[in-house]
Write a protein that holds these residues in place. Structure first.
Motif, mmCIF file in Angstrom:
data_model
loop_
_atom_site.group_PDB
_atom_site.id
_atom_site.type_symbol
_atom_site.label_atom_id
_atom_site.label_comp_id
_atom_site.label_asym_id
_atom_site.label_seq_id
_atom_site.Cartn_x
_atom_site.Cartn_y
_atom_site.Cartn_z
ATOM 1 N N UNK A 1 0.858 -1.142 -0.066
ATOM 2 C CA UNK A 1 0.048 -0.010 -0.026
ATOM 3 C C UNK A 1 1.079 1.198 0.139
ATOM 4 N N UNK A 2 0.928 1.898 -0.843
ATOM 5 C CA UNK A 2 1.641 3.321 -1.263
ATOM 6 C C UNK A 2 0.928 4.460 -1.565
ATOM 7 N N UNK A 3 1.504 5.526 -0.870
ATOM 8 C CA UNK A 3 0.790 6.903 -1.398
ATOM 9 C C UNK A 3 1.458 7.270 -2.426
ATOM 10 N N UNK A 4 0.498 7.914 -3.476
ATOM 11 C CA UNK A 4 0.880 8.464 -4.640
ATOM 12 C C UNK A 4 2.105 9.615 -4.541
ATOM 13 N N UNK A 5 1.593 10.685 -3.895
ATOM 14 C CA UNK A 5 2.675 11.700 -3.729
ATOM 15 C C UNK A 5 3.469 11.633 -2.560
ATOM 16 N N UNK A 6 4.737 11.408 -2.735
ATOM 17 C CA UNK A 6 5.728 11.371 -1.646
ATOM 18 C C UNK A 6 6.819 12.340 -2.296
ATOM 19 N N UNK B 1 10.672 13.414 -3.263
ATOM 20 C CA UNK B 1 11.755 12.617 -3.706
ATOM 21 C C UNK B 1 11.193 11.663 -4.834
ATOM 22 N N UNK B 2 11.139 10.229 -4.453
ATOM 23 C CA UNK B 2 10.759 9.251 -5.367
ATOM 24 C C UNK B 2 9.210 9.121 -5.057
ATOM 25 N N UNK B 3 8.366 9.315 -6.017
ATOM 26 C CA UNK B 3 6.991 9.285 -5.739
ATOM 27 C C UNK B 3 6.681 7.814 -5.998
ATOM 28 N N UNK B 4 5.144 7.574 -5.762
ATOM 29 C CA UNK B 4 4.554 6.418 -5.726
ATOM 30 C C UNK B 4 4.637 5.597 -7.287
ATOM 31 N N UNK B 5 4.497 6.500 -8.277
ATOM 32 C CA UNK B 5 4.619 6.084 -9.892
ATOM 33 C C UNK B 5 6.038 5.505 -9.794
ATOM 34 N N UNK B 6 7.095 5.846 -9.514
ATOM 35 C CA UNK B 6 8.473 5.485 -9.667
ATOM 36 C C UNK B 6 8.583 4.292 -8.796
ATOM 37 N N UNK B 7 7.995 4.308 -7.826
ATOM 38 C CA UNK B 7 8.189 3.188 -6.705
ATOM 39 C C UNK B 7 7.466 2.087 -7.274
ATOM 40 N N UNK B 8 6.320 2.004 -7.864
ATOM 41 C CA UNK B 8 5.658 1.041 -8.822
ATOM 42 C C UNK B 8 6.612 0.544 -9.865
ATOM 43 N N UNK B 9 7.223 1.254 -10.401
ATOM 44 C CA UNK B 9 8.106 0.692 -11.641
ATOM 45 C C UNK B 9 9.279 -0.061 -11.207
ATOM 46 N N UNK B 10 9.822 0.561 -10.173
ATOM 47 C CA UNK B 10 10.929 -0.088 -9.706
ATOM 48 C C UNK B 10 10.622 -1.392 -8.785
ATOM 49 N N UNK C 1 -6.473 11.896 -10.923
ATOM 50 C CA UNK C 1 -5.978 11.573 -12.113
ATOM 51 C C UNK C 1 -4.462 11.206 -12.087
ATOM 52 N N UNK C 2 -3.779 11.250 -11.146
ATOM 53 C CA UNK C 2 -2.507 10.712 -10.802
ATOM 54 C C UNK C 2 -2.559 9.443 -10.339
ATOM 55 N N UNK C 3 -3.467 9.047 -9.693
ATOM 56 C CA UNK C 3 -3.728 7.825 -9.257
ATOM 57 C C UNK C 3 -4.049 7.049 -10.455
ATOM 58 N N UNK C 4 -4.874 7.370 -11.266
ATOM 59 C CA UNK C 4 -5.167 6.591 -12.524
ATOM 60 C C UNK C 4 -3.999 6.187 -13.378
#
Length: 253
Positions: free
Chosen positions: A55-60, A62-71, A91-94
């Motif tokens: 479970x991860x927040x989208x906006x963080x 440094x490294x955000x949630x999108x980057x975390x998912x990819x890695x 929209x960011x979450x989408x």
């Protein structure tokens, strides 16, 4: 017995600690959540141990949630990811969903919201990974309990408590393991017991009703006719006339 590992990544301390504290993770088969304040911390954990649910927040920062998912996908491809976002970040979450997240939770998050996510996760897990040794043992234990409690009966909630699993997931697991629901299996065991007693004893209908689920003689007769296709008396006469016990796993035609 805990089966799954969950990691919560959120830079807001009250958010991640609140989720860990107010959700009954053990009820769903999870260990105490691992808490991380940043994507970097989460990636360190993912490199060191297997995690089932993130479970991860989208906006963080440094490294955000999108980057975390990819890695994290490169580290643990089967990781089940749930995004956390506010309405303004929808929209960011989408975009995160398109990157591999399976679900999202909209802030403010209620324990019931997480409960629904966990139920969905457990269903996905049971259909995508058919049976670990621990899961098979739980299903077998439930089968044993059904046989042991044939006379007085046992509820699904009691079975779930006995094997320390979520009730809805236990039902899914049992059907996947044995091909029938828990209720149908109990019905089958009671029917087989009733047929055996009718064929091999002179017990009254009331006594047989008691030994097959505490039914009254009247309710037992109705249930037996619906289940087998004939009355208990007709079944007993048929068995004695033919000196054998007919197969009643399906209704007799």
């Amino acid at each position: 017995m805990s089966v799954y590992t969950v990691l919560i990544c959120d830079d807001e301390k009250f958010q991640r600690e609140g989720l860990a504290r107010h959700v009954n993770w053990a009820e769903h088969g999870f260990d105490t959540p691992i808490l991380c304040a940043s994507a970097w911390e989460a990636l360190e954990v993912l490199r060191e141990r297997t995690v089932d649910l993130l479970l991860t927040d989208v906006c963080m920062p440094g490294k955000d949630g999108l980057e975390l998912i990819e890695e994290c996908r490169a580290i643990q491809p089967e990781l089940y990811v749930v995004m956390i976002s506010s309405f303004a970040e929808f929209d960011y979450a989408r975009r995160a969903m398109q990157s591999g997240a399976r679900e999202y939770l909209l802030k403010p998050i209620k324990p019931s919201d997480v409960h629904q996510v966990l139920t969905t996760f457990l269903h996905w897990k049971s259909t995508s990974e058919p049976g670990t040794v621990a899961m098979d043992k739980n299903a077998a234990r439930v089968m044993q309990l059904l046989e042991e409690h044939l006379v007085e009966g046992i509820t699904i909630a009691e079975l779930a408590d006995a094997v320390h699993m979520n009730a809805s997931y236990l039902c899914t697991l049992f059907k996947k393991t044995y091909g029938v629901t828990i209720a149908d299996q109990m019905n089958t065991l009671q029917r087989e017991r009733a047929c055996q007693l009718l064929a091999t004893s002179d017990l009254s209908m009331g006594e047989i009703a008691y030994q097959t689920g505490s039914r009254t003689a009247s309710n037992f007769a109705q249930w037996f006719r619906k289940s087998v296709g004939m009355t208990p008396g007709e079944y007993r006469r048929l068995v004695r006339e033919n000196s054998g016990i007919p197969n009643v796993n399906n209704k007799i035609s």
